[in-house]
Scaffold this motif. Structure first.
Motif, PDB file in Angstrom:
ATOM      1  N   LEU A 269     -58.196 -80.824   4.192  1.00 29.47           N
ATOM      2  CA  LEU A 269     -56.992 -80.979   5.007  1.00 29.47           C
ATOM      3  C   LEU A 269     -56.192 -79.680   5.087  1.00 29.47           C
ATOM      4  O   LEU A 269     -55.593 -79.374   6.122  1.00 29.47           O
ATOM      5  CB  LEU A 269     -56.122 -82.097   4.434  1.00 29.47           C
ATOM      6  CG  LEU A 269     -56.718 -83.510   4.508  1.00 29.47           C
ATOM      7  CD1 LEU A 269     -55.806 -84.514   3.815  1.00 29.47           C
ATOM      8  CD2 LEU A 269     -56.961 -83.924   5.960  1.00 29.47           C
ATOM      9  N   LEU A 270     -56.202 -78.906   4.014  1.00 30.27           N
ATOM     10  CA  LEU A 270     -55.449 -77.654   4.012  1.00 30.27           C
ATOM     11  C   LEU A 270     -56.071 -76.587   4.913  1.00 30.27           C
ATOM     12  O   LEU A 270     -55.423 -75.588   5.217  1.00 30.27           O
ATOM     13  CB  LEU A 270     -55.327 -77.117   2.584  1.00 30.27           C
ATOM     14  CG  LEU A 270     -54.377 -77.891   1.658  1.00 30.27           C
ATOM     15  CD1 LEU A 270     -54.418 -77.303   0.247  1.00 30.27           C
ATOM     16  CD2 LEU A 270     -52.956 -77.871   2.209  1.00 30.27           C
ATOM     17  N   LEU A 271     -57.318 -76.795   5.333  1.00 31.02           N
ATOM     18  CA  LEU A 271     -57.920 -75.851   6.273  1.00 31.02           C
ATOM     19  C   LEU A 271     -57.151 -75.826   7.590  1.00 31.02           C
ATOM     20  O   LEU A 271     -57.119 -74.813   8.287  1.00 31.02           O
ATOM     21  CB  LEU A 271     -59.392 -76.206   6.530  1.00 31.02           C
ATOM     22  CG  LEU A 271     -60.352 -76.087   5.338  1.00 31.02           C
ATOM     23  CD1 LEU A 271     -61.744 -76.572   5.744  1.00 31.02           C
ATOM     24  CD2 LEU A 271     -60.416 -74.655   4.836  1.00 31.02           C
ATOM     25  N   GLY A 272     -56.557 -76.970   7.949  1.00 30.38           N
ATOM     26  CA  GLY A 272     -55.780 -77.043   9.175  1.00 30.38           C
ATOM     27  C   GLY A 272     -56.615 -76.982  10.438  1.00 30.38           C
ATOM     28  O   GLY A 272     -56.126 -76.554  11.488  1.00 30.38           O
ATOM     29  N   LEU A 273     -57.874 -77.421  10.374  1.00 30.94           N
ATOM     30  CA  LEU A 273     -58.781 -77.383  11.522  1.00 30.94           C
ATOM     31  C   LEU A 273     -59.263 -78.790  11.851  1.00 30.94           C
ATOM     32  O   LEU A 273     -59.433 -79.623  10.960  1.00 30.94           O
ATOM     33  CB  LEU A 273     -59.991 -76.485  11.221  1.00 30.94           C
ATOM     34  CG  LEU A 273     -59.696 -75.004  10.933  1.00 30.94           C
ATOM     35  CD1 LEU A 273     -60.958 -74.293  10.479  1.00 30.94           C
ATOM     36  CD2 LEU A 273     -59.117 -74.320  12.177  1.00 30.94           C
ATOM     37  N   GLU A 274     -59.496 -79.036  13.145  1.00 26.72           N
ATOM     38  CA  GLU A 274     -60.096 -80.304  13.562  1.00 26.72           C
ATOM     39  C   GLU A 274     -61.537 -80.364  13.057  1.00 26.72           C
ATOM     40  O   GLU A 274     -62.274 -79.365  13.123  1.00 26.72           O
ATOM     41  CB  GLU A 274     -60.072 -80.431  15.090  1.00 26.72           C
ATOM     42  CG  GLU A 274     -58.667 -80.443  15.689  1.00 26.72           C
ATOM     43  CD  GLU A 274     -57.943 -81.745  15.391  1.00 26.72           C
ATOM     44  OE1 GLU A 274     -58.630 -82.763  15.154  1.00 26.72           O
ATOM     45  OE2 GLU A 274     -56.691 -81.727  15.373  1.00 26.72           O
ATOM     46  N   PHE A 275     -61.957 -81.548  12.562  1.00 25.47           N
ATOM     47  CA  PHE A 275     -63.286 -81.627  11.961  1.00 25.47           C
ATOM     48  C   PHE A 275     -63.859 -83.031  12.061  1.00 25.47           C
ATOM     49  O   PHE A 275     -63.150 -84.009  12.349  1.00 25.47           O
ATOM     50  CB  PHE A 275     -63.220 -81.205  10.487  1.00 25.47           C
ATOM     51  CG  PHE A 275     -62.460 -82.168   9.618  1.00 25.47           C
ATOM     52  CD1 PHE A 275     -63.100 -83.205   8.958  1.00 25.47           C
ATOM     53  CD2 PHE A 275     -61.077 -82.038   9.470  1.00 25.47           C
ATOM     54  CE1 PHE A 275     -62.393 -84.103   8.162  1.00 25.47           C
ATOM     55  CE2 PHE A 275     -60.365 -82.924   8.666  1.00 25.47           C
ATOM     56  CZ  PHE A 275     -61.018 -83.957   8.015  1.00 25.47           C
ATOM     57  N   GLU A 276     -65.168 -83.134  11.789  1.00 25.95           N
ATOM     58  CA  GLU A 276     -65.877 -84.398  11.618  1.00 25.95           C
ATOM     59  C   GLU A 276     -66.700 -84.287  10.340  1.00 25.95           C
ATOM     60  O   GLU A 276     -67.198 -83.212  10.004  1.00 25.95           O
ATOM     61  CB  GLU A 276     -66.820 -84.663  12.798  1.00 25.95           C
ATOM     62  CG  GLU A 276     -66.139 -84.749  14.150  1.00 25.95           C
ATOM     63  CD  GLU A 276     -67.163 -84.812  15.277  1.00 25.95           C
ATOM     64  OE1 GLU A 276     -68.375 -84.821  14.966  1.00 25.95           O
ATOM     65  OE2 GLU A 276     -66.755 -84.838  16.441  1.00 25.95           O
ATOM     66  N   VAL A 277     -66.856 -85.392   9.619  1.00 29.80           N
ATOM     67  CA  VAL A 277     -67.675 -85.406   8.408  1.00 29.80           C
ATOM     68  C   VAL A 277     -69.122 -85.673   8.809  1.00 29.80           C
ATOM     69  O   VAL A 277     -69.439 -86.732   9.347  1.00 29.80           O
ATOM     70  CB  VAL A 277     -67.182 -86.463   7.401  1.00 29.80           C
ATOM     71  CG1 VAL A 277     -68.086 -86.472   6.161  1.00 29.80           C
ATOM     72  CG2 VAL A 277     -65.735 -86.194   7.010  1.00 29.80           C
ATOM     73  N   VAL A 278     -69.997 -84.714   8.535  1.00 28.78           N
ATOM     74  CA  VAL A 278     -71.426 -84.861   8.836  1.00 28.78           C
ATOM     75  C   VAL A 278     -72.151 -85.467   7.643  1.00 28.78           C
ATOM     76  O   VAL A 278     -72.980 -86.364   7.790  1.00 28.78           O
ATOM     77  CB  VAL A 278     -72.037 -83.497   9.207  1.00 28.78           C
ATOM     78  CG1 VAL A 278     -73.542 -83.636   9.480  1.00 28.78           C
ATOM     79  CG2 VAL A 278     -71.325 -82.901  10.420  1.00 28.78           C
ATOM     80  N   GLU A 279     -71.869 -84.976   6.447  1.00 24.55           N
ATOM     81  CA  GLU A 279     -72.468 -85.494   5.214  1.00 24.55           C
ATOM     82  C   GLU A 279     -71.382 -85.636   4.168  1.00 24.55           C
ATOM     83  O   GLU A 279     -70.524 -84.763   4.025  1.00 24.55           O
ATOM     84  CB  GLU A 279     -73.563 -84.557   4.695  1.00 24.55           C
ATOM     85  CG  GLU A 279     -74.757 -84.400   5.612  1.00 24.55           C
ATOM     86  CD  GLU A 279     -75.789 -83.439   5.040  1.00 24.55           C
ATOM     87  OE1 GLU A 279     -75.710 -83.132   3.820  1.00 24.55           O
ATOM     88  OE2 GLU A 279     -76.644 -82.966   5.806  1.00 24.55           O
ATOM     89  N   GLY A 280     -71.403 -86.748   3.427  1.00 24.96           N
ATOM     90  CA  GLY A 280     -70.432 -86.974   2.363  1.00 24.96           C
ATOM     91  C   GLY A 280     -69.737 -88.313   2.501  1.00 24.96           C
ATOM     92  O   GLY A 280     -68.586 -88.371   2.941  1.00 24.96           O
TER      93      GLY A 280
END
Length: 335
Positions: free
Chosen positions: A288-299
């Motif tokens: 969350l601290l990265l501050g970038l939009e994302f999707e979880v691929v693995e995990g």
């Protein structure tokens, strides 16, 4: 004459790049006869370059430290200035110069006369650097020693202190030095563990003599920097995840350091981040601290923690909105 001059420069470069060469090895590299190599070595000596020779099948040629600097290169003050500048850069004072500085310093200190070594050593010993890079530093002398055993393919024995402070004695076949923004790492084949290992250079205390020589192995990965980055940010941690960042690779690389994770290109507008942490909760906070939009691929564990965090944050926001509505008329407006 031009061919001879070019060959002499090539010969000098070979002598600087390796501790010792046999006559046939140099002849093969230069494409000449062993007799021509002997004549070229004599020419280098006439120019002031100290080239030592040992007879016999195990002998060879070695560039040594001379009584004075070779002509047409550097005077004493210039040599000291260059050595001090390289030591400063190797210690982290100049961004982007570390690895080249260590290689150049290893070559320069090999041929510095003893009187100049003392001057450089005094300047280094009685100078306190004020560097902006945080973290533990590593002695340039240790770096040059590590660079030398990598170059000469000599086994290295050293004492190592791990992150918990526990000490051990290690014997390795050194492969390469890798530098990040703050630290240096040695990638080596650990003979006792029969596997590749990455060691922080500031935790290494060399215990010479080094040797014997070994036949270098093929490295642990094609991209050595990515291998070390994965070790720092992923392999060492029990909880890991692969994310699709919805930004171009170049933008993500500006925001994410090698110790945060490894990046891989995917498409023009996205890239993959592989990262890890000491626990799933810490990993979610890190993401969350990265501050970038994302999707979880693995995990899968990360997905569950994100759902829990989403519910917790959503309920907190709802309570805050209700409290705000109740208190909206509590304070009169100022005129």
């Amino acid at each position: 004459m031009l061919d001879t001059s070019a060959r002499l420069l090539r010969l000098l470069s070979l002598l600087q790049a390796h501790r010792s060469w046999t006559g046939p090895q140099l002849a093969d590299r230069l494409g000449v006869t062993s007799r021509t190599v002997r004549r070229d070595v004599d020419r280098l000596r006439e120019l002031g370059y100290p080239v030592n020779a040992a007879p016999g099948t195990t002998g060879g040629y070695q560039l040594g430290a001379g009584a004075e600097l070779p002509p047409l290169l550097l005077d004493d003050d210039e040599a000291v200035a260059v050595a001090v500048g390289l030591r400063t850069a190797a210690g982290g004072g100049v961004e982007g110069m570390g690895e080249s500085s260590v290689r150049a310093l290893a070559k320069l200190e090999q041929v510095l006369p003893s009187r100049l070594r003392r001057r450089v050593g005094a300047l280094h010993a009685y100078t306190v650097p004020l560097l902006r890079a945080p973290g533990a530093g590593v002695e340039p002398g240790v770096l040059t020693e590590l660079a030398a055993v990598c170059r000469d393919a000599e086994r290295l024995r050293f004492e190592y202190r791990d992150h918990a402070g526990d000490e051990s004695r290690r014997t390795v076949e050194p492969h390469r030095l890798v530098c990040t923004e703050r630290r240096w790492y040695l990638v080596a084949w650990d003979l006792d563990r029969a596997d590749w290992r990455t060691f922080r250079a500031d935790r290494i205390t060399p215990r010479p003599p080094h040797g014997p020589r070994f036949t270098p192995r093929e490295g642990p990965a094609g991209d050595l920097a990515a291998y070390v980055s994965a070790g720092l940010s992923t392999r060492v941690y029990p909880d890991r995840a692969v994310l699709r960042l919805l930004v171009p690779l170049e933008e993500a690389a500006r925001r994410i350091s090698p110790s945060d994770g490894t990046l891989a290109a995917e498409s023009a507008g996205s890239c993959l981040l592989t990262t890890g942490a000491t626990s799933l909760d810490v990993l979610v906070i890190h993401i969350l601290l990265l501050g970038l939009e994302f999707e979880v691929v693995e995990g899968d564990g990360v997905r569950e923690r994100l759902r829990a965090a989403h519910g917790l944050l959503g309920r907190a926001l709802q309570r805050g909105e209700r409290d705000g509505e109740r208190n909206s008329g509590a304070f009169p407006e100022s005129e």
